[in-house]
Design a protein around this motif. Structure first.
Motif, short mmCIF file in Angstrom:
data_model
loop_
_atom_site.label_atom_id
_atom_site.label_comp_id
_atom_site.label_asym_id
_atom_site.label_seq_id
_atom_site.Cartn_x
_atom_site.Cartn_y
_atom_site.Cartn_z
N GLY A 169 -10.45 1.52 6.32
CA GLY A 169 -11.03 0.64 7.58
C GLY A 169 -11.48 1.71 8.57
O GLY A 169 -11.07 2.85 8.89
N PHE A 170 -12.30 0.88 9.28
CA PHE A 170 -13.77 1.09 9.89
C PHE A 170 -13.06 0.54 12.12
O PHE A 170 -13.32 -0.38 11.87
CB PHE A 170 -14.75 1.62 10.16
CG PHE A 170 -14.52 2.68 9.14
CD1 PHE A 170 -14.92 3.93 9.01
CD2 PHE A 170 -14.71 2.12 7.33
CE1 PHE A 170 -14.68 4.82 7.35
CE2 PHE A 170 -14.65 2.97 6.76
CZ PHE A 170 -14.79 4.35 6.03
N TYR A 171 -12.50 1.44 12.51
CA TYR A 171 -13.03 0.16 14.29
C TYR A 171 -14.30 0.77 14.96
O TYR A 171 -14.97 1.63 15.07
CB TYR A 171 -12.22 1.84 14.89
CG TYR A 171 -11.76 0.83 16.41
CD1 TYR A 171 -10.98 0.04 16.99
CD2 TYR A 171 -12.48 1.44 17.60
CE1 TYR A 171 -10.92 -0.13 17.80
CE2 TYR A 171 -12.57 0.89 18.39
CZ TYR A 171 -11.40 0.09 18.89
OH TYR A 171 -12.17 -1.05 20.27
N SER A 196 -15.75 12.08 -9.16
CA SER A 196 -14.03 12.32 -10.28
C SER A 196 -12.86 11.98 -8.91
O SER A 196 -11.97 12.13 -8.73
CB SER A 196 -14.34 13.82 -10.47
OG SER A 196 -14.83 14.57 -8.81
N LEU A 197 -13.19 11.43 -7.47
CA LEU A 197 -12.17 11.55 -6.51
C LEU A 197 -11.95 10.32 -6.53
O LEU A 197 -12.34 8.81 -6.32
CB LEU A 197 -13.25 11.86 -5.26
CG LEU A 197 -12.41 11.12 -3.84
CD1 LEU A 197 -12.12 13.13 -4.08
CD2 LEU A 197 -13.04 11.39 -2.89
N PRO A 198 -10.46 10.02 -6.50
CA PRO A 198 -9.61 8.63 -6.20
C PRO A 198 -9.92 8.11 -5.74
O PRO A 198 -9.53 9.47 -4.23
CB PRO A 198 -7.94 9.24 -6.96
CG PRO A 198 -8.22 10.84 -7.61
CD PRO A 198 -9.57 11.18 -6.84
N VAL A 199 -9.98 7.50 -5.04
CA VAL A 199 -9.90 6.70 -4.07
C VAL A 199 -8.96 5.39 -3.80
O VAL A 199 -8.35 4.21 -4.33
CB VAL A 199 -11.49 5.36 -3.78
CG1 VAL A 199 -11.15 5.08 -2.13
CG2 VAL A 199 -12.86 6.94 -3.27
N ILE A 200 -8.10 5.07 -3.01
CA ILE A 200 -7.14 4.58 -2.52
C ILE A 200 -7.18 3.89 -1.30
O ILE A 200 -7.44 4.32 -0.39
CB ILE A 200 -5.77 5.51 -2.36
CG1 ILE A 200 -4.93 6.25 -3.65
CG2 ILE A 200 -4.35 4.33 -2.04
CD1 ILE A 200 -4.12 7.01 -3.53
N CYS A 201 -6.78 2.45 -1.42
CA CYS A 201 -6.71 1.68 -0.21
C CYS A 201 -5.96 1.41 0.33
O CYS A 201 -4.88 1.21 -0.35
CB CYS A 201 -7.67 0.42 -1.09
SG CYS A 201 -8.04 -1.24 0.45
N ASP A 202 -6.15 1.24 1.80
CA ASP A 202 -5.15 0.80 2.93
C ASP A 202 -5.38 -0.74 3.39
O ASP A 202 -5.50 -0.67 4.35
CB ASP A 202 -4.64 2.25 3.96
CG ASP A 202 -4.08 1.83 4.93
OD1 ASP A 202 -3.43 0.44 4.93
OD2 ASP A 202 -3.58 2.83 5.73
N PRO A 203 -4.38 -1.33 2.52
CA PRO A 203 -4.81 -3.17 2.88
C PRO A 203 -4.31 -2.84 4.65
O PRO A 203 -4.48 -4.01 5.37
CB PRO A 203 -4.31 -3.62 2.18
CG PRO A 203 -4.54 -2.38 0.99
CD PRO A 203 -3.86 -1.43 0.96
N ALA A 217 -6.43 -6.23 -1.09
CA ALA A 217 -5.25 -5.74 -2.04
C ALA A 217 -6.06 -6.15 -2.84
O ALA A 217 -6.52 -4.65 -3.66
CB ALA A 217 -4.17 -5.71 -1.62
N GLN A 218 -6.48 -7.18 -3.04
CA GLN A 218 -7.42 -7.72 -4.36
C GLN A 218 -8.63 -7.27 -4.87
O GLN A 218 -9.05 -7.30 -5.35
CB GLN A 218 -6.88 -9.37 -4.15
CG GLN A 218 -7.38 -10.00 -6.02
CD GLN A 218 -6.90 -9.32 -7.19
OE1 GLN A 218 -5.68 -9.96 -7.28
NE2 GLN A 218 -7.48 -8.80 -7.88
N ASP A 226 -8.41 3.38 -6.99
CA ASP A 226 -7.53 3.75 -8.09
C ASP A 226 -5.64 3.36 -7.01
O ASP A 226 -5.12 3.55 -8.31
CB ASP A 226 -7.71 4.73 -7.51
CG ASP A 226 -8.68 5.36 -8.30
OD1 ASP A 226 -9.00 5.61 -9.74
OD2 ASP A 226 -10.02 5.54 -7.64
N GLY A 227 -5.85 2.97 -5.96
CA GLY A 227 -4.46 2.84 -5.50
C GLY A 227 -4.82 2.18 -4.60
O GLY A 227 -5.10 1.32 -3.54
N LEU A 228 -3.46 1.75 -3.80
CA LEU A 228 -2.60 1.01 -2.38
C LEU A 228 -1.19 1.74 -1.54
O LEU A 228 -1.15 2.37 -2.50
CB LEU A 228 -2.41 -0.61 -3.06
CG LEU A 228 -3.28 -1.30 -3.72
CD1 LEU A 228 -2.66 -3.08 -3.94
CD2 LEU A 228 -4.57 -1.31 -2.86
N MET A 229 -2.19 1.29 -0.58
CA MET A 229 -0.97 2.63 0.09
C MET A 229 -0.59 0.98 1.25
O MET A 229 -1.50 0.39 2.38
CB MET A 229 -1.05 3.70 0.77
CG MET A 229 -0.56 4.11 2.25
SD MET A 229 -0.91 5.32 3.25
CE MET A 229 -0.37 6.71 1.84
#
Length: 361
Positions: A169-171, A196-203, A217-218, A226-229
């Protein structure tokens, strides 16, 4: 904007328990007892692939808790050997990298406060030359896609091919209800530019609060991230940092269990119908672009007429009337007011640009 990165897929550098990749753990490693208890509980859930913990904390104020430092890496290594969990930490200096490698950290990540500074990223990239380790790069604090891509390019140019981006996210000045606005269009554009770049979300950092985590997250999953942190603490109520956005390992497990992981592709029948609908949408888009071209032609005529009669480009009364009438019309069609308002502002901005150019000819 185009770019090419030599990037290996997630499957080539980590064996996940399932799709997507799940990273969990406390915002900060506060003490050994807290870290080990959190890690053991997370490992027991069998839903997390990588354990995260903040060892060095880049804080806004100098009197804030800035992490336990290298001592925390010893705890992480002990946890890794006991549970089998892979580990990841944030690094901001070459010394951080050296210490992380010394204690067998599996994955490094570069934080938002570092990504924003190309000099800092390049220093890290220089330190990573010749090192074979996955690196994840968080987006910069403010919405600057070029800066984010530039950081990824610097790390990739150092020879790191096990590379991923983290969307946190962005401030902005008005983030409500989020801590950091998701601005989903930016990670989507990143995926378009670098497929080709995996992108992981940080909810956790997007939400800033526990009650928003599940929905963010949903949505990340629905957008094929591609993932969650997600930050998790054995007792979030007493966490030293970011207590409001951390969940217990048990709550994390329940959140992950409720996620709906949708397929990217369907049956042949589904794909055929989808292709038909997309074709129809493509035709509508072409019609819209043709109409925009016609609108610009009329704008030029108006601009020339104003110039001949010494009339100003901007006429506030006309703008207000146009916005009110168009928004009312859109509302009658049940179109989203914010969406239409932004669209109208873009149309007016383009009209101003065209007419201003005519005035200056």
């Amino acid at each position: 904007m185009g770019t090419t990165l030599e990037v290996k897929s997630l499957d080539n550098w980590i064996n996940t328990k399932s799709k997507p990749l799940i990273i969990g753990g406390p915002c900060s490693a506060e003490n050994k007892e807290q870290l080990m208890a959190t890690g053991r509980a997370i490992a027991k859930s069998n839903k997390v692939d990588v354990f995260r913990a903040g060892i060095w904390k880049p804080r806004t104020r100098p009197d804030a808790f800035e992490g336990v430092g290298e001592e925390g890496l010893k705890w992480l290594l002990e946890l890794k050997k006991e549970t089998g969990l892979k580990t990841t930490v944030e690094v901001a200096t070459p010394e951080h990298i050296n210490s992380a490698l010394k204690y067998e950290v599996d994955i490094l990540w570069i934080g938002a406060r570092t990504t924003v500074n190309p000099f800092s990223v390049q220093t890290l990239a220089d330190s990573l030359k010749g090192v074979d380790i996955p690196v994840m790069v968080k987006n910069p604090l403010h919405p600057d896609l070029k800066l984010w891509i530039g950081a990824l390019e610097r790390i990739n140019n150092a020879g790191i091919t096990k590379l991923a981006a983290i969307h946190r996210g962005f401030y902005t000045y008005d983030n409500k209800p989020f801590r950091n606005l998701p601005m989903w269009e930016i990670p989507i554009e990143l995926k378009r530019i670098i497929p080709s770049l995996p992108v992981i979300c940080d909810p956790s950092h997007i939400s800033g609060r526990r009650d928003l985590l599940a929905s963010v997250a949903q949505k990340a999953m629905d957008l094929s991230m591609d993932g969650l942190m997600i930050e998790s603490h054995i007792n979030p109520s007493i966490a030293i940092t970011d207590a409001e956005q951390q969940v217990t390992p048990d709550s994390l497990s329940k959140l992950l269990s409720k996620l709906i992981i949708r397929k990217e592709f369907g049956s042949a029948e589904f794909e055929n119908l989808l292709e038909k609908l997309r074709f129809e949408m493509d035709q509508i888009d072409h019609d819209l672009i043709s109409l925009l071209n016609k609108r610009n032609d009329k704008t030029r005529l108006i601009g020339e007429y104003k110039k001949e009669n010494a009339i100003t480009v901007l006429q506030i009364g006309r703008l207000r009337k146009m916005m009110e009438e168009r928004l009312e019309f859109a509302n009658n069609l049940n179109l989203d007011k914010t969406y239409i308002s932004k669209l109208l502002q873009l149309l007016h901005k383009e009209s101003i640009r065209i007419q201003t150019n005519i005035m200056q000819e």
